[in-house]
Design a protein around this motif. Structure first.
Motif, PDB file in Angstrom:
ATOM      1  N   MET A 239       3.701   1.400   9.326  1.00 51.49           N
ATOM      2  CA  MET A 239       3.558  -0.051   9.290  1.00 51.49           C
ATOM      3  C   MET A 239       4.926  -0.707   9.285  1.00 51.49           C
ATOM      4  N   SER A 240       5.176  -1.596  10.180  1.00 51.61           N
ATOM      5  CA  SER A 240       6.430  -2.336  10.204  1.00 51.61           C
ATOM      6  C   SER A 240       6.411  -3.406   9.136  1.00 51.61           C
ATOM      7  N   THR A 241       7.563  -3.597   8.472  1.00 55.07           N
ATOM      8  CA  THR A 241       7.652  -4.641   7.452  1.00 55.07           C
ATOM      9  C   THR A 241       8.359  -5.878   7.975  1.00 55.07           C
ATOM     10  N   VAL A 242       8.603  -5.936   9.281  1.00 51.90           N
ATOM     11  CA  VAL A 242       9.208  -7.129   9.861  1.00 51.90           C
ATOM     12  C   VAL A 242       8.281  -8.304   9.615  1.00 51.90           C
ATOM     13  N   GLY A 243       8.806  -9.369   9.048  1.00 47.68           N
ATOM     14  CA  GLY A 243       8.000 -10.547   8.761  1.00 47.68           C
ATOM     15  C   GLY A 243       7.336 -10.517   7.399  1.00 47.68           C
ATOM     16  N   TYR A 244       7.457  -9.409   6.677  1.00 53.04           N
ATOM     17  CA  TYR A 244       6.885  -9.324   5.346  1.00 53.04           C
ATOM     18  C   TYR A 244       7.938  -9.655   4.305  1.00 53.04           C
ATOM     19  N   GLY A 245       7.465 -10.090   3.138  1.00 51.38           N
ATOM     20  CA  GLY A 245       8.393 -10.454   2.077  1.00 51.38           C
ATOM     21  C   GLY A 245       7.919  -9.968   0.717  1.00 51.38           C
ATOM     22  N   HIS A 246       8.602 -10.402  -0.324  1.00 53.31           N
ATOM     23  CA  HIS A 246       8.303  -9.921  -1.669  1.00 53.31           C
ATOM     24  C   HIS A 246       6.899 -10.308  -2.117  1.00 53.31           C
ATOM     25  N   ARG A 247       6.399 -11.433  -1.631  1.00 58.91           N
ATOM     26  CA  ARG A 247       5.037 -11.837  -2.013  1.00 58.91           C
ATOM     27  C   ARG A 247       3.995 -10.869  -1.461  1.00 58.91           C
ATOM     28  N   ASP A 248       4.268 -10.296  -0.312  1.00 60.93           N
ATOM     29  CA  ASP A 248       3.344  -9.315   0.254  1.00 60.93           C
ATOM     30  C   ASP A 248       3.334  -8.035  -0.573  1.00 60.93           C
ATOM     31  N   VAL A 249       4.498  -7.645  -1.065  1.00 63.40           N
ATOM     32  CA  VAL A 249       4.564  -6.475  -1.942  1.00 63.40           C
ATOM     33  C   VAL A 249       3.798  -6.769  -3.231  1.00 63.40           C
ATOM     34  N   ALA A 250       4.025  -7.944  -3.800  1.00 62.38           N
ATOM     35  CA  ALA A 250       3.323  -8.324  -5.030  1.00 62.38           C
ATOM     36  C   ALA A 250       1.804  -8.326  -4.817  1.00 62.38           C
ATOM     37  N   ALA A 251       1.370  -8.815  -3.664  1.00 60.04           N
ATOM     38  CA  ALA A 251      -0.070  -8.845  -3.371  1.00 60.04           C
ATOM     39  C   ALA A 251      -0.627  -7.432  -3.233  1.00 60.04           C
ATOM     40  N   ALA A 252       0.144  -6.551  -2.591  1.00 61.51           N
ATOM     41  CA  ALA A 252      -0.302  -5.164  -2.433  1.00 61.51           C
ATOM     42  C   ALA A 252      -0.409  -4.469  -3.788  1.00 61.51           C
ATOM     43  N   LEU A 253       0.510  -4.757  -4.685  1.00 62.79           N
ATOM     44  CA  LEU A 253       0.451  -4.188  -6.030  1.00 62.79           C
ATOM     45  C   LEU A 253      -0.742  -4.750  -6.805  1.00 62.79           C
ATOM     46  N   ALA A 254      -0.993  -6.046  -6.628  1.00 57.32           N
ATOM     47  CA  ALA A 254      -2.128  -6.665  -7.318  1.00 57.32           C
ATOM     48  C   ALA A 254      -3.449  -6.019  -6.911  1.00 57.32           C
ATOM     49  N   GLU A 255      -3.527  -5.587  -5.650  1.00 62.98           N
ATOM     50  CA  GLU A 255      -4.760  -4.970  -5.158  1.00 62.98           C
ATOM     51  C   GLU A 255      -5.080  -3.658  -5.864  1.00 62.98           C
ATOM     52  N   VAL A 256      -4.067  -2.973  -6.363  1.00 63.28           N
ATOM     53  CA  VAL A 256      -4.290  -1.681  -7.024  1.00 63.28           C
ATOM     54  C   VAL A 256      -4.030  -1.758  -8.532  1.00 63.28           C
ATOM     55  N   SER A 257      -3.991  -2.967  -9.061  1.00 65.48           N
ATOM     56  CA  SER A 257      -3.739  -3.148 -10.486  1.00 65.48           C
ATOM     57  C   SER A 257      -5.025  -3.006 -11.295  1.00 65.48           C
ATOM     58  N   ASP A 258      -4.866  -2.769 -12.566  1.00 67.60           N
ATOM     59  CA  ASP A 258      -6.004  -2.578 -13.466  1.00 67.60           C
ATOM     60  C   ASP A 258      -5.669  -3.237 -14.796  1.00 67.60           C
ATOM     61  N   PRO A 259      -6.467  -4.186 -15.272  1.00 67.08           N
ATOM     62  CA  PRO A 259      -6.146  -4.884 -16.521  1.00 67.08           C
ATOM     63  C   PRO A 259      -6.126  -3.963 -17.742  1.00 67.08           C
ATOM     64  N   VAL A 260      -6.934  -2.914 -17.719  1.00 73.48           N
ATOM     65  CA  VAL A 260      -6.906  -1.966 -18.834  1.00 73.48           C
ATOM     66  C   VAL A 260      -5.574  -1.225 -18.850  1.00 73.48           C
ATOM     67  N   ASP A 261      -5.132  -0.780 -17.681  1.00 76.36           N
ATOM     68  CA  ASP A 261      -3.818  -0.137 -17.598  1.00 76.36           C
ATOM     69  C   ASP A 261      -2.714  -1.100 -18.001  1.00 76.36           C
ATOM     70  N   ALA A 262      -2.845  -2.359 -17.639  1.00 74.51           N
ATOM     71  CA  ALA A 262      -1.831  -3.356 -17.998  1.00 74.51           C
ATOM     72  C   ALA A 262      -1.683  -3.438 -19.519  1.00 74.51           C
ATOM     73  N   ALA A 263      -2.809  -3.498 -20.226  1.00 68.84           N
ATOM     74  CA  ALA A 263      -2.757  -3.574 -21.690  1.00 68.84           C
ATOM     75  C   ALA A 263      -2.139  -2.312 -22.285  1.00 68.84           C
ATOM     76  N   ASN A 264      -2.506  -1.165 -21.728  1.00 67.25           N
ATOM     77  CA  ASN A 264      -1.941   0.092 -22.231  1.00 67.25           C
ATOM     78  C   ASN A 264      -0.441   0.180 -21.978  1.00 67.25           C
ATOM     79  N   LEU A 265      -0.013  -0.263 -20.800  1.00 68.64           N
ATOM     80  CA  LEU A 265       1.410  -0.219 -20.464  1.00 68.64           C
ATOM     81  C   LEU A 265       2.209  -1.184 -21.325  1.00 68.64           C
ATOM     82  N   GLN A 266       1.637  -2.328 -21.636  1.00 64.78           N
ATOM     83  CA  GLN A 266       2.324  -3.276 -22.522  1.00 64.78           C
ATOM     84  C   GLN A 266       2.641  -2.617 -23.862  1.00 64.78           C
ATOM     85  N   ARG A 267       1.695  -1.826 -24.371  1.00 68.59           N
ATOM     86  CA  ARG A 267       1.925  -1.146 -25.648  1.00 68.59           C
ATOM     87  C   ARG A 267       2.898   0.018 -25.485  1.00 68.59           C
TER      88      ARG A 267
END
Length: 261
Positions: A1-29
């Protein structure tokens, strides 16, 4: 996949797609983000490291200004993704057939600037990047930046200094680790102690055990318990006991000296 034309918001969106609120709470601790803890204020969205690495593969050629935006994010996984992109970029520019010293220098300076402005600010961020980038770039260059970072009181800059030397150790050079370590013996912060002991242990495992034992013969009495425990982990029990006794005797001498003032 070419990243031409992509930016940091696209990376953030891709990470959000695989995020988990339970993992978020565990990682915070897990990363001690509470008031007064080492990771105070850090924010997690709940992405495991393997999933972050998969996202990074998709955005490996993200422009450096967009990587900079990731590093300036309050979200931990965004910063980790930015650092992993830099590591991939640096290692590609370090290949036998793809070596590009101009690119390597640009990435190393870019990374060091991020360290100095406080964006490499948790232990996993340091450990995933310092040895790969600065450890690779400074191996055959003047190592003043390592000692400058080690002289800084900031916890993360000191850890970057120590972990940078891991890149040297892996290539058989323990000299900078052994020069830096005595300067950090008085830093009793847990994450400095662990990194210090870890690097000393690696000197003994990967370079020369005699270099480690000579260091311990001189400095064990002044070492913190955690650093000494890590450093001696792979020595035989009798050696570990001897160095613990040296440390205990040294601590007793220091206590009596303070009490006599």
């Amino acid at each position: 996949m070419s990243t031409v034309g992509y930016g940091h918001r696209d990376v953030a969106a891709a990470l959000a797609e695989v995020s988990d609120p339970v993992d978020a709470a565990n990682l915070q601790r897990f990363f001690r983000t509470g008031p007064g803890e080492y990771g105070e204020g850090d924010v997690f969205v709940g992405v495991r490291v393997p999933a972050t690495r998969k996202v990074v593969q998709r955005f490996a050629d993200l422009p450096l200004p967009e990587v900079d935006a990731l590093l300036d994010s309050e979200v931990h996984e965004h910063r980790l993704a930015g650092l992993l992109i830099l590591v991939r970029r640096f290692e590609k520019a370090s290949g036998v057939r793809t070596r590009d010293d101009a690119q390597r220098e640009r990435i190393a300076e870019f990374y060091l600037a991020a360290v100095l402005r406080g964006r490499v600010n948790n232990w996993d961020l340091v450990d995933a990047s310092a040895e790969r980038i600065l450890g690779g770039w400074l191996f055959d260059r003047a190592r003043d930046p390592v000692f400058d970072l080690g002289a800084d009181e900031d916890l993360w800059r000191r850890r970057v200094a120590l972990l940078t030397t891991f890149g040297f150790i892996r290539r058989g050079d323990a000299s900078t680790t052994l020069d830096l370590a005595p300067r950090l013996l008085a830093d009793r912060r847990d994450l400095t102690q662990k990194a210090l002991g870890w690097m000393l242990r690696e000197v003994g495992k990967r370079v020369d055990r005699a270099l480690l034992t000579v260091f311990l013969d001189e400095y064990a009495p002044a070492m913190g318990a955690t650093a000494l425990s890590y450093a001696t982990e792979h020595l035989d029990p009798s050696a570990r006991t001897r160095y613990r006794r040296m440390r205990a005797d040294g601590a007793g001498v220091r206590t009596r000296s303070r009490g006599g003032r």
